[in-house]
Design a protein around this motif. Sequence first.
Motif, PDB file in Angstrom:
ATOM      1  N   ILE A   1      -1.186  -5.347  -3.288  1.00  0.00           N
ATOM      2  CA  ILE A   1       0.171  -5.148  -3.807  1.00  0.00           C
ATOM      3  C   ILE A   1       0.331  -6.005  -5.055  1.00  0.00           C
ATOM      4  O   ILE A   1       0.672  -7.183  -4.998  1.00  0.00           O
ATOM      5  CB  ILE A   1       1.252  -5.506  -2.770  1.00  0.00           C
TER       6      ILE A   1
ATOM      7  N   THR B   1       8.658   0.557  -1.724  1.00  0.00           N
ATOM      8  CA  THR B   1       7.258   0.123  -1.733  1.00  0.00           C
ATOM      9  C   THR B   1       6.647   0.254  -0.342  1.00  0.00           C
ATOM     10  O   THR B   1       5.532   0.775  -0.182  1.00  0.00           O
ATOM     11  CB  THR B   1       7.157  -1.324  -2.242  1.00  0.00           C
TER      12      THR B   1
ATOM     13  N   GLY C   1       2.315  -9.330  -3.436  1.00  0.00           N
ATOM     14  CA  GLY C   1       3.250  -8.775  -2.470  1.00  0.00           C
ATOM     15  C   GLY C   1       3.145  -9.363  -1.079  1.00  0.00           C
ATOM     16  O   GLY C   1       4.116  -9.372  -0.320  1.00  0.00           O
TER      17      GLY C   1
ATOM     18  N   PRO D   1       4.487   2.204  -6.363  1.00  0.00           N
ATOM     19  CA  PRO D   1       4.870   0.906  -6.928  1.00  0.00           C
ATOM     20  C   PRO D   1       4.558  -0.220  -5.954  1.00  0.00           C
ATOM     21  O   PRO D   1       4.674  -0.055  -4.743  1.00  0.00           O
ATOM     22  CB  PRO D   1       6.382   1.049  -7.134  1.00  0.00           C
ATOM     23  N   GLY D   2       4.124  -1.332  -6.498  1.00  0.00           N
ATOM     24  CA  GLY D   2       3.942  -2.521  -5.675  1.00  0.00           C
ATOM     25  C   GLY D   2       5.123  -3.447  -5.896  1.00  0.00           C
ATOM     26  O   GLY D   2       6.225  -3.197  -5.419  1.00  0.00           O
ATOM     27  N   ASN D   3       4.885  -4.512  -6.658  1.00  0.00           N
ATOM     28  CA  ASN D   3       5.963  -5.434  -7.008  1.00  0.00           C
ATOM     29  C   ASN D   3       6.691  -5.034  -8.295  1.00  0.00           C
ATOM     30  O   ASN D   3       7.713  -5.631  -8.631  1.00  0.00           O
ATOM     31  CB  ASN D   3       5.398  -6.853  -7.222  1.00  0.00           C
TER      32      ASN D   3
END
Length: 369
Positions: A176, A275, A298, A198-200
């Motif tokens: 992430i 996410t 993440g 999307p991650g962060n």
Amino acid sequence: MKHVIGLMSGTSLDGVDAALIETDGEARIRALAGVERRYVDEERAVLHAAVEAALAWGFEGDEPDFSAAEAVLTRTHADLIEQVLATSGLARDQVAYVGFHGQTVLHRAPTPKRAGATRQIGNGQALANKLSIPVVFDFRTADVAAGGQGAPLVPLYHQALSENAGLSGPLGILNIGGVANITYIAEDGAISAFDTGPGNGLIDAWCQRVGHGTYDADGQLAARGEESAARLAELMAHPFFAQPVPKSLDRWDFSLDPVANLPEAEGAATLVAFTADTIAHAVAQAGPCRDLLVTGGGRRNPTLMRRLQSALPDTRVRPVEDVGWRGDVMEAEAFAWLAARVAQGLPTTVPETTGVARPTSGGQIVQPR
């Protein structure tokens, strides 16, 4: 076995990581020094300007001048290499290669009607000259040229780490970062990989928009809010999630527009849910998953980790430190390992990880001048 240093600067533009490993470029891997350096505001501003210029360019017409950003990358990455050498006690001539990812400023996934394109800025020759160490860089271009997605690049390293640790599938290894990607190792050892969504990146962008710093430290903002089911459904309707795997994306392929009018905490909570649910969707696409090992920034967001576990009730979600890996520098380790493979002409991507037509060895090697 050779000493190799890897460098990684992610799409979050928060800083650069460096890792020293000893490896044969296959399953023999010994983790040594690892260090991190956050970008100061002035450096981040220059890099952000390069991303904005790349987005405006869109691979059409003359490429922007990225020299100012590349100078920042050369200086900061070289400084970090000096820290690695000081920490490890190695001399320069004991390091075989430096694997330099550079900074992704624009990525366009291929479609049936349009070839993919990718741009990572970073002057490999300038870095090699400054360090007096050979540098391997430009890892993605060859994969894209051969019809691949150009991302993710870490899955073969995840597979090698798992072999090295004696881990077996069904197992997922989730990174992430600004974008999230998963490596899936099936019970029979078969591998697949792709970007999950999307991650962060969106969470960070939301925090910056609402004046909550550059990221949601410890997930505190999201923890105070309730997710919006309606806005989450709107986000989940993005066509990326219906695409077959393997697939990739750019951090900027998603927008904050669906949450634009929400209160600060509710917006953050909704983006955390987005996410988590996109990762759960990816696990469903990949296959049954007994364990999901999480690396990248993440994993340090407890609100996100709780929401992810809730979305995957039949999977044990835990940080990679639980199996002795270094989540803060794992991508930097990966680019060290990939550099060792490029030097030997070994594949860095395969059809199962990027959809490339055949196993491909990416990367250019430059000698110091």
